[in-house]
Design an enzyme around this catalytic site. Sequence first.
Site, PDB file in Angstrom:
ATOM      1  N   SER A 172       0.795  -1.160   0.028  1.00 19.66           N
ATOM      2  CA  SER A 172       0.006   0.188  -0.198  1.00 19.66           C
ATOM      3  C   SER A 172       0.778   1.204  -0.054  1.00 19.66           C
ATOM      4  O   SER A 172       2.067   1.185   0.563  1.00 19.66           O
ATOM      5  CB  SER A 172      -0.869   0.078   1.248  1.00 19.66           C
ATOM      6  OG  SER A 172      -1.383   1.308   1.321  1.00 19.66           O
ATOM      7  N   TYR A 199      -1.106  -0.781  10.104  1.00 18.88           N
ATOM      8  CA  TYR A 199      -1.144  -1.103   8.802  1.00 18.88           C
ATOM      9  C   TYR A 199       0.007  -0.510   7.895  1.00 18.88           C
ATOM     10  O   TYR A 199       0.788  -1.363   6.979  1.00 18.88           O
ATOM     11  CB  TYR A 199      -2.378  -0.347   8.400  1.00 18.88           C
ATOM     12  CG  TYR A 199      -2.699  -0.621   6.761  1.00 18.88           C
ATOM     13  CD1 TYR A 199      -3.198  -1.693   6.354  1.00 18.88           C
ATOM     14  CD2 TYR A 199      -2.596   0.366   5.627  1.00 18.88           C
ATOM     15  CE1 TYR A 199      -3.531  -1.867   5.095  1.00 18.88           C
ATOM     16  CE2 TYR A 199      -2.868   0.248   4.518  1.00 18.88           C
ATOM     17  CZ  TYR A 199      -3.241  -0.787   4.032  1.00 18.88           C
ATOM     18  OH  TYR A 199      -3.618  -0.911   2.742  1.00 18.88           O
TER      19      TYR A 199
HETATM   20  N1  LIG Z   1      -8.573  -0.335  -1.463  1.00 20.50           N
HETATM   21  C1  LIG Z   1      -7.606   0.459  -1.458  1.00 20.50           C
HETATM   22  O1  LIG Z   1      -7.674   1.566  -1.529  1.00 20.50           O
HETATM   23  C2  LIG Z   1      -6.062  -0.144  -1.240  1.00 20.50           C
HETATM   24  C3  LIG Z   1      -5.276   0.645  -1.221  1.00 20.50           C
HETATM   25  C4  LIG Z   1      -3.817   0.291  -0.821  1.00 20.50           C
HETATM   26  C5  LIG Z   1      -3.557  -1.070  -0.631  1.00 20.50           C
HETATM   27  N2  LIG Z   1      -4.593  -2.055  -0.537  1.00 20.50           N
HETATM   28  C6  LIG Z   1      -4.555  -3.486  -0.589  1.00 20.50           C
HETATM   29  O2  LIG Z   1      -4.981  -4.188  -1.371  1.00 20.50           O
HETATM   30  C7  LIG Z   1      -5.301  -5.312  -0.854  1.00 20.50           C
HETATM   31  C8  LIG Z   1      -6.775  -5.648  -1.083  1.00 20.50           C
HETATM   32  O3  LIG Z   1      -7.728  -4.503  -0.488  1.00 20.50           O
HETATM   33  P1  LIG Z   1      -9.166  -4.362  -0.666  1.00 20.50           P
HETATM   34  O4  LIG Z   1      -9.377  -2.809  -0.476  1.00 20.50           O
HETATM   35  O5  LIG Z   1      -9.506  -4.950  -1.941  1.00 20.50           O
HETATM   36  O6  LIG Z   1      -9.569  -5.032   0.659  1.00 20.50           O
HETATM   37  P2  LIG Z   1     -11.306  -5.318   1.018  1.00 20.50           P
HETATM   38  O7  LIG Z   1     -12.244  -4.769   0.061  1.00 20.50           O
HETATM   39  O8  LIG Z   1     -11.264  -5.291   2.505  1.00 20.50           O
HETATM   40  O9  LIG Z   1     -11.254  -7.193   0.433  1.00 20.50           O
HETATM   41  C9  LIG Z   1     -10.407  -8.068   1.180  1.00 20.50           C
HETATM   42  C10 LIG Z   1     -10.825  -9.297   1.074  1.00 20.50           C
HETATM   43  O10 LIG Z   1      -9.976 -10.036   1.948  1.00 20.50           O
HETATM   44  C11 LIG Z   1     -10.788 -10.873   2.879  1.00 20.50           C
HETATM   45  N3  LIG Z   1     -10.184 -11.037   4.162  1.00 20.50           N
HETATM   46  C12 LIG Z   1     -10.045 -10.214   5.111  1.00 20.50           C
HETATM   47  N4  LIG Z   1      -9.533 -10.980   6.104  1.00 20.50           N
HETATM   48  C13 LIG Z   1      -9.673 -12.181   5.831  1.00 20.50           C
HETATM   49  C14 LIG Z   1      -9.002 -13.465   6.584  1.00 20.50           C
HETATM   50  N5  LIG Z   1      -8.552 -13.330   7.905  1.00 20.50           N
HETATM   51  N6  LIG Z   1      -9.149 -14.573   6.084  1.00 20.50           N
HETATM   52  C15 LIG Z   1      -9.609 -14.757   4.587  1.00 20.50           C
HETATM   53  N7  LIG Z   1      -9.956 -13.582   4.002  1.00 20.50           N
HETATM   54  C16 LIG Z   1      -9.988 -12.267   4.630  1.00 20.50           C
HETATM   55  C17 LIG Z   1     -12.072 -10.277   2.872  1.00 20.50           C
HETATM   56  O11 LIG Z   1     -13.153 -11.075   3.303  1.00 20.50           O
HETATM   57  P3  LIG Z   1     -14.277 -10.528   4.370  1.00 20.50           P
HETATM   58  O12 LIG Z   1     -15.299 -10.109   3.667  1.00 20.50           O
HETATM   59  O13 LIG Z   1     -14.530 -12.027   5.095  1.00 20.50           O
HETATM   60  O14 LIG Z   1     -13.625  -9.821   5.357  1.00 20.50           O
HETATM   61  C18 LIG Z   1     -12.077  -9.374   1.505  1.00 20.50           C
HETATM   62  O15 LIG Z   1     -12.997 -10.395   0.704  1.00 20.50           O
HETATM   63  C19 LIG Z   1      -5.209  -5.407   0.756  1.00 20.50           C
HETATM   64  O16 LIG Z   1      -3.878  -5.901   0.869  1.00 20.50           O
HETATM   65  C20 LIG Z   1      -4.837  -3.605   0.984  1.00 20.50           C
HETATM   66  O17 LIG Z   1      -4.202  -3.336   2.052  1.00 20.50           O
HETATM   67  C21 LIG Z   1      -5.897  -1.598  -0.959  1.00 20.50           C
END
Ligand SMILES: NC(=O)c1ccc[n+]([C@@H]2O[C@H](COP(=O)([O-])OP(=O)(O)OC[C@H]3O[C@@H](n4cnc5c(N)ncnc54)[C@H](OP(=O)(O)O)[C@@H]3O)[C@@H](O)[C@H]2O)c1
Length: 316
Positions: A172, A199
């Site tokens: 991130s 984080y």
């Molecule tokens: N979105 C952004 O702006 C952004 C920016 C920088 C970096 N990132 C990185 O990109 C990646 C994806 O982010 P995102 O925004 O797509 O996240 P998200 O919308 O929260 O999706 C994350 C997924 O991971 C699952 N998950 C969380 N904890 C889990 C666990 N203990 N075991 C199994 N599954 C689990 C969640 O399932 P549940 O529904 O069950 O919780 C969800 O399906 C992350 O590493 C995040 O740090 C995102």
Amino acid sequence: MIRSIASLFFYARFLRSFSTLGYRRAATEWEDLTPDFSGQTWLVTGATGGIGRHTALTANQHGARVIALGRNPDALAKLKEAAEYPRRLLPVNVDLSSILAIVELPNERAIKSKPIDILVNNVGVLLNQHELTDEGLERSFATNILGPFVLTETLQSEQRFADQALVINVSSGGMYGSPLVTEAMNCTDARRFDGMAAYARHKRAMVALTRWWNSRWQGAPAVQVMHPGWVDTAGVQTSLPWFQRTLKPWLRDAEQGADTIFWLADQRPPPPDEGGIWLDRELQPEHEFSFTRRSEIGPDQLVDYLQACAQEALAS
Ligand SMILES: NC(=O)c1ccc[n+]([C@@H]2O[C@H](COP(=O)([O-])OP(=O)(O)OC[C@H]3O[C@@H](n4cnc5c(N)ncnc54)[C@H](OP(=O)(O)O)[C@@H]3O)[C@@H](O)[C@H]2O)c1
């Protein structure tokens, strides 16, 4: 107050590059990708939502057999239904904050049956509430960095990677706000927990770990680290509601956030010796602020720390 000003400065500093504006500007220079992942096996963590879901479905659409890891059985079933080739979309129900569950993953039939070509360490959470796992770990630490470390190390030591395999770590831009430190990375004291700072530490550690793996493994598998920019996902809505509301028109969609994952998997640039992090198909510096260069530990100490945490969790 000082913290709010620092956050505002941070967001203003990166608005042009991390938002959809940055993506659109970069994309004007690109040729269309026409990836063919036929015959490949992808393993995608956190595949039930956001960037991970898009990654799993798109890799499947482009020919890959996709092992999709998530902890919500209904969401996993829906993911399979949504796949263009559902027979090649293999859901595995696992809590990725459980170190014991992760070390047992190589015994899963879907993982055992074919070597992994692409591992996408996508799962990540920014928690506002302090929570401990059954193994006594702070949950975001277990999910964001210890789990991906143990998963990747376990697959490597059990020789589950294919020749020419690639590991893609999803970090991130938040990591620009932290030096490499182990202190408070696994904050077990609820009173001292700061979800945002934790984080940033985890995501910084992921960048350091990427370089460490490359220096050890020398391309077998190759390891890359990218970040998706700011993407409008359920995770952002839950953890940063004010940010999501304020910046909604400028947030990326999941396709834009995941683009660099597919570019790395298709184009296979060599992992950079000098380090760095990929955003919008371009290598960006590992540091944007001088204070994050001043680190009291190096990658070896990080790895020693993670190994000790994993052993403790498994012994609990
Ligand atoms: N979105 C952004 O702006 C952004 C920016 C920088 C970096 N990132 C990185 O990109 C990646 C994806 O982010 P995102 O925004 O797509 O996240 P998200 O919308 O929260 O999706 C994350 C997924 O991971 C699952 N998950 C969380 N904890 C889990 C666990 N203990 N075991 C199994 N599954 C689990 C969640 O399932 P549940 O529904 O069950 O919780 C969800 O399906 C992350 O590493 C995040 O740090 C995102």
